[in-house]
Design an enzyme around this catalytic site. Sequence first.
Site, PDB file in Angstrom:
ATOM      1  N   HIS A 255     -20.156 -10.947  -1.137  1.00 26.39           N
ATOM      2  CA  HIS A 255     -21.480 -11.470  -1.989  1.00 26.39           C
ATOM      3  C   HIS A 255     -21.336 -10.290  -2.848  1.00 26.39           C
ATOM      4  CE1 HIS A 255     -22.663 -15.116  -1.176  1.00 26.39           C
ATOM      5  NE2 HIS A 255     -23.394 -14.906  -0.086  1.00 26.39           N
TER       6      HIS A 255
ATOM      7  N   ASP B  37     -25.730 -12.052   3.954  1.00 24.43           N
ATOM      8  CA  ASP B  37     -25.508 -12.932   4.107  1.00 24.43           C
ATOM      9  C   ASP B  37     -23.986 -13.308   4.014  1.00 24.43           C
ATOM     10  OD1 ASP B  37     -25.872 -13.359   1.828  1.00 24.43           O
ATOM     11  OD2 ASP B  37     -25.473 -15.683   1.864  1.00 24.43           O
ATOM     12  N   GLU B  38     -23.428 -13.976   4.927  1.00 21.82           N
ATOM     13  CA  GLU B  38     -22.412 -15.083   4.862  1.00 21.82           C
ATOM     14  C   GLU B  38     -21.345 -13.841   4.345  1.00 21.82           C
ATOM     15  OE1 GLU B  38     -22.902 -19.313   2.437  1.00 21.82           O
ATOM     16  OE2 GLU B  38     -23.291 -17.587   0.501  1.00 21.82           O
ATOM     17  N   VAL B  39     -20.965 -12.953   5.578  1.00 19.52           N
ATOM     18  CA  VAL B  39     -20.060 -12.366   5.221  1.00 19.52           C
ATOM     19  C   VAL B  39     -18.904 -12.912   6.319  1.00 19.52           C
ATOM     20  CG1 VAL B  39     -19.625  -9.681   5.969  1.00 19.52           C
ATOM     21  CG2 VAL B  39     -21.687 -10.679   5.617  1.00 19.52           C
TER      22      VAL B  39
END
Length: 417
Positions: free
Chosen positions: A267, A320-322
């Site tokens: 992100h 998150d969401e790496v």
Amino acid sequence: MACIWDTHSLHFGLLFGILLSFSVTTNGLKLWPMPKSVNYGSKPLYWSTNMQLRTDGSNYADSSGILKEAFERVVNLIKADHIIEAKFANSSVLAGVNVVVHSSDDTLNFGIDESYTLNVPAKGSPLYAKIEASTIFGALHALETFSQLCYFNFTSKVVELHAAPWTIYDLPRFPYRGLLIDTSRHYLPVPVIKSVIDSMTYSKLNVLHWHIVDDQSFPIEIPSYPKLWDGAYSYTERYTINDAIDIVKYAERKGVNVLAEIDVPGHTLSWGVGYSSLWPSKSCREPLDVSNEFSFKVIDGILSDFSKVFKFKFVHLGGDEVNTSCWTTTPRIKEWLNNHHMNESDGYRYFVLRAQQIALSHGYDIINWEETFNNFGDKLSPRTVVHNWLGGGVAQKVVADGLRCIVSNQDKWYLDH
Ligand SMILES: *[C@@H]1O[C@H](CO)[C@@H](O)[C@H](O)[C@H]1NC(C)=O
Ligand SMILES: *[C@@H]1O[C@H](CO)[C@@H](O)[C@H](O)[C@H]1NC(C)=O
Ligand SMILES: *[C@@H]1O[C@H](CO)[C@@H](O)[C@H](O)[C@H]1NC(C)=O
Ligand SMILES: *[C@@H]1O[C@H](CO)[C@@H](O)[C@H](O)[C@H]1NC(C)=O
């Protein structure tokens, strides 16, 4: 155990739609959130034309004017500029509110005492409602509850408070009651953020979780790395560091802490607009380059600047969401990982844990999204709060492992879901 919901939403109007319908169905009392204990009688009272704030017996001097401002806010909210007619016997007239606060300290901190009692007697001359609280922030909640008992009657043309005497005792079940705003995907002007803060006080929420930056834009000024906000949507869709200070001060006066988030290492595409060496490569632009010391220097600079502005006990480090594919497709980074005997998941863990150490060095406790816990929970700092957003059952595991948890599972707490 410190565990509570954090409602993610850009659609703020919806929140109140939901909350109001809950309040009427709970037990007929139009109070939200429902206080811990409520007792009431049957006598109607009528506001004096000139409601008074008194502080007889209080230790709180209100040198910062927080109480006076809150009282005026509540009175104006109820009166809404209607003219009140004076025509009732004195025995039914409510002359004002006497607020007794035991602590003279108005520093807002995580875990402070937010409890209060609110008594509205049915008899007395003059007749005053009485609020008693340990801290000014408990007293603010009490004024909020008081305002929910009062309304302008268009027949009598007086503000009425029915069913006195009232005896209300209240304290929050959870020390963290948050609302998330996302100013990266959708820039919110400063006055809009302030009106969100105003609205939070109506529901006694006490943490504004400010998801400031993300892939899409980097709107905030970082004095240590002044090119970071080159990643803003436009020249004007930005916050100066003084704007951030102003927002924090505005929120604190209303009992709302501001939790700042930088979401790393994923992100972060917008970070490289100003500093392209943060990207793995020009064609593969996030997560932050794990092999480059500069990535950690920038995080250190941001958190150093944050620590002067965001005084809340916690900072949110995302995590998150790496998607690590840019690390393995970029030869320089792949080689670095090999030399350090790490695969992609090791690199992810290394990055998150190093960012945690930087936050700790600036005096913060850390909040991370649940993927960090799901992947390497036993390696996280004991000062981590795990932020649940994906599935159910996470809070129980987090608590069993001795960490704290914030629940905002997307099946319930994302208002756009
Ligand atoms: C009602 O209260 C007002 C203001 O306190 C006072 O001037 C007035 O004399 C009172 N009237 C009666 C009937 O007690
Ligand atoms: C408003 O005042 C009128 C006249 O005193 C009264 O009959 C009515 O019940 C009041 N309405 C409410 C909602 O309290
Ligand atoms: C991860 O990133 C790569 C490169 O940007 C992309 O091709 C791939 O679809 C992404 N994987 C997921 C699961 O999003
Ligand atoms: C990465 O290496 C660790 C050992 O260091 C191993 O436990 C893990 O399964 C590996 N993960 C992947 C995705 O290969």
